[in-house]
Design an enzyme around this catalytic site. Structure first.
Site, short mmCIF file in Angstrom:
data_model
loop_
_atom_site.label_atom_id
_atom_site.label_comp_id
_atom_site.label_asym_id
_atom_site.label_seq_id
_atom_site.Cartn_x
_atom_site.Cartn_y
_atom_site.Cartn_z
N HIS A 1 1.16 -0.83 -0.23
CA HIS A 1 0.02 0.31 -0.23
C HIS A 1 0.39 1.33 -0.02
O HIS A 1 2.18 0.81 0.17
CB HIS A 1 -1.25 -0.30 0.80
N LYS B 1 -0.36 4.35 4.87
CA LYS B 1 -1.06 3.84 5.16
C LYS B 1 -0.65 3.25 6.95
O LYS B 1 0.20 3.01 7.08
CB LYS B 1 -1.58 2.54 4.17
#
EC number: 1.17.1.8
Length: 272
Positions: free
Chosen positions: A160, A164
């Site tokens: 990600h 995040k």
């Protein structure tokens, strides 16, 4: 816009996902944006939600009064943080509306509070709201059931964006739960989330997780089943976070006609 459109509230309206939700609700059929909520000290309070999301003015100012918004609405879309989600769950239960939760990183205590709120609200919670990922979960469960732990190891790889804050991702855990269900085991007992130093041989039957972070990656997930002489890889790539927003809207519309309770996207998609 129709009188029968479902009135939805977006919480965490100024965030990346919040803005995506605002745009998606504005464009989707059968729903309309009733309110947009931010924390009380947000510099965006009073701003038009449409302008913030790049739509131009839509006549919905951002406020810091969630309960006032909830009692006049039919559903709330929530991709915030665990503490906020627990608070919103209580308010959604008071208002007896649909609460769609895409928040990840919730503790066991958070989950218990959310499930308690589902006695009065219709809660749809998932680590991922996309059709593709939920189908991937079903395929993962099937593969894990078919390929024995004696001969096949399961590893889950995810990547990600650099912003995040939780790991492994909610989607990776969703896939891990699917694999564990297929194997008939408890993920909490068999998950390996950290490897460092001299780890020794891989324990049979465990489910490993590997986490990558960097750039602006929306979401990449692979379930790797490694046997002797062959490798099976099931994967999903998210190229636009609007897939999660569209799934959340679909979940809200589905939840509108359900009884109070706790549901997942598998229920919404008829895969349960």
């Amino acid at each position: 816009m129709s009188e029968t459109d479902m009135k939805l509230v977006v919480v965490g309206a100024a965030g990346r996902m919040g803005q995506t939700l605002i745009r998606t609700v504005h464009e989707a059929a059968g729903v309309r944006l009733h309110a947009a909520i931010e924390r009380s000290n947000s510099p965006f309070i009073g701003r038009d939600a449409g302008e913030l999301a790049g739509l131009g003015p839509i006549g919905v100012p951002i406020t810091d009064k969630p309960l006032e918004a909830f009692v006049e609405a039919e559903g709330v879309l929530d991709f915030t943080a665990p503490a906020g989600t627990v608070e919103f769950a209580g308010l959604a239960a008071q208002a007896r509306i649909v609460h769609v939760i895409g928040t990840t990183g919730c503790s066991a205590d958070d989950e218990a509070k959310i499930r308690a709120a589902a006695r009065h609200a219709r809660v749809v919670k998932s680590g991922n709201m996309s059709l593709g990922v939920n189908l991937l979960g079903v395929l993962t469960e099937t593969a894990a059931r078919a390929l024995s732990a004696k001969d096949w190891d399961i590893e889950i790889l995810e990547m990600h964006h650099r912003h995040k804050v939780d790991a492994p991702s909610g989607t990776a855990l969703l896939l891990g739960e699917a694999a564990a269900k297929g194997r008939g085991i408890d993920l909490a007992d068999q998950a390996v989330k950290v490897r460092d130093g001299h780890t020794g041989p891989r324990p049979q039957g465990t489910i490993g997780f590997a986490t990558l972070r960097g750039g602006l990656v929306v979401g990449e997930h692979s379930v790797i089943l490694a046997g002797e002489g062959e490798l099976v890889t099931l994967s999903h790539s998210a190229t636009d976070r609007s897939i999660f927003a569209r799934g959340a809207v679909a979940a809200a519309l589905w939840g509108r006609s359900q009884k109070p309770g706790f549901y997942t996207m598998l229920d919404v998609l008829g895969l349960n």
